[in-house]
Design a protein around this motif. Sequence first.
Motif, PDB file in Angstrom:
ATOM      1  N   ARG A   1       0.838  -1.210   0.000  1.00  0.00           N
ATOM      2  CA  ARG A   1       0.000   0.000   0.000  1.00  0.00           C
ATOM      3  C   ARG A   1       0.859   1.241   0.000  1.00  0.00           C
ATOM      4  O   ARG A   1       1.904   1.296   0.625  1.00  0.00           O
ATOM      5  N   TYR A   2       0.375   2.258  -0.680  1.00  0.00           N
ATOM      6  CA  TYR A   2       1.009   3.572  -0.646  1.00  0.00           C
ATOM      7  C   TYR A   2       0.407   4.330   0.522  1.00  0.00           C
ATOM      8  O   TYR A   2      -0.806   4.523   0.597  1.00  0.00           O
ATOM      9  N   VAL A   3       1.242   4.734   1.473  1.00  0.00           N
ATOM     10  CA  VAL A   3       0.756   5.423   2.664  1.00  0.00           C
ATOM     11  C   VAL A   3       1.584   6.668   2.926  1.00  0.00           C
ATOM     12  O   VAL A   3       2.729   6.763   2.506  1.00  0.00           O
ATOM     13  N   CYS A   4       0.983   7.610   3.621  1.00  0.00           N
ATOM     14  CA  CYS A   4       1.688   8.797   4.080  1.00  0.00           C
ATOM     15  C   CYS A   4       1.607   8.822   5.600  1.00  0.00           C
ATOM     16  O   CYS A   4       0.523   8.675   6.166  1.00  0.00           O
ATOM     17  N   VAL A   5       2.742   8.988   6.251  1.00  0.00           N
ATOM     18  CA  VAL A   5       2.810   9.048   7.692  1.00  0.00           C
ATOM     19  C   VAL A   5       3.067  10.494   8.087  1.00  0.00           C
ATOM     20  O   VAL A   5       3.963  11.142   7.544  1.00  0.00           O
ATOM     21  N   PHE A   6       2.270  11.021   8.984  1.00  0.00           N
ATOM     22  CA  PHE A   6       2.361  12.417   9.367  1.00  0.00           C
ATOM     23  C   PHE A   6       3.201  12.595  10.592  1.00  0.00           C
ATOM     24  O   PHE A   6       3.322  11.764  11.414  1.00  0.00           O
TER      25      PHE A   6
END
Length: 180
Positions: free
Chosen positions: A175-180
């Motif tokens: 999965r393509y994810v963005c972590v903040f």
Amino acid sequence: MRKLVTFLVALSVVCLSNVTAAQAGAGISEQRQQAVIELVRAHVTIDSDGLFVIDPKVIGRDREMLRGIFSRLNDSLASVDKHLRPTVGQKASKGPGLAARVASYCGYIPKWAFQAFAWYVIISGGAFSIVGAFVSATIFGLPAGAVLGAIGVSLMTTGSAFLWWVDNFMPSYGRYVCVF
């Protein structure tokens, strides 16, 4: 407790990153999905009005495809109050609206990493259950043992369900994810 919070955050990240799932339902191949995701990441931004803007450098078939995707979204966003639209920045927008923060990491998390995390949760649940069984050997430890056993069983069940979901519904590349 920290492990449970970590699990819930990971599960939220997986459930909220539905770009590939939506395109998979549309019958697009995995290679094409990757190309579309990269095109969107490189050439679509959010303007100050909270609407999606396509880079004018994109022309031809790619522009028409992006316009087909984002024109419907912009039409829907136009009917929403401006303070409720997405914004990009480090601080929240004025009013009760939500603001998207700038991500500190965006990238692909491979499928094996999700499987490894699921196994970690299952094994942790087993450890809780074993400790609960030993603690409940005395009459005074019976309530604590019951609680630890219940925590262990719930962790093993949750980990098994997550592993089943990863094995059956996650694409092979992750999965393509963005972590903040």
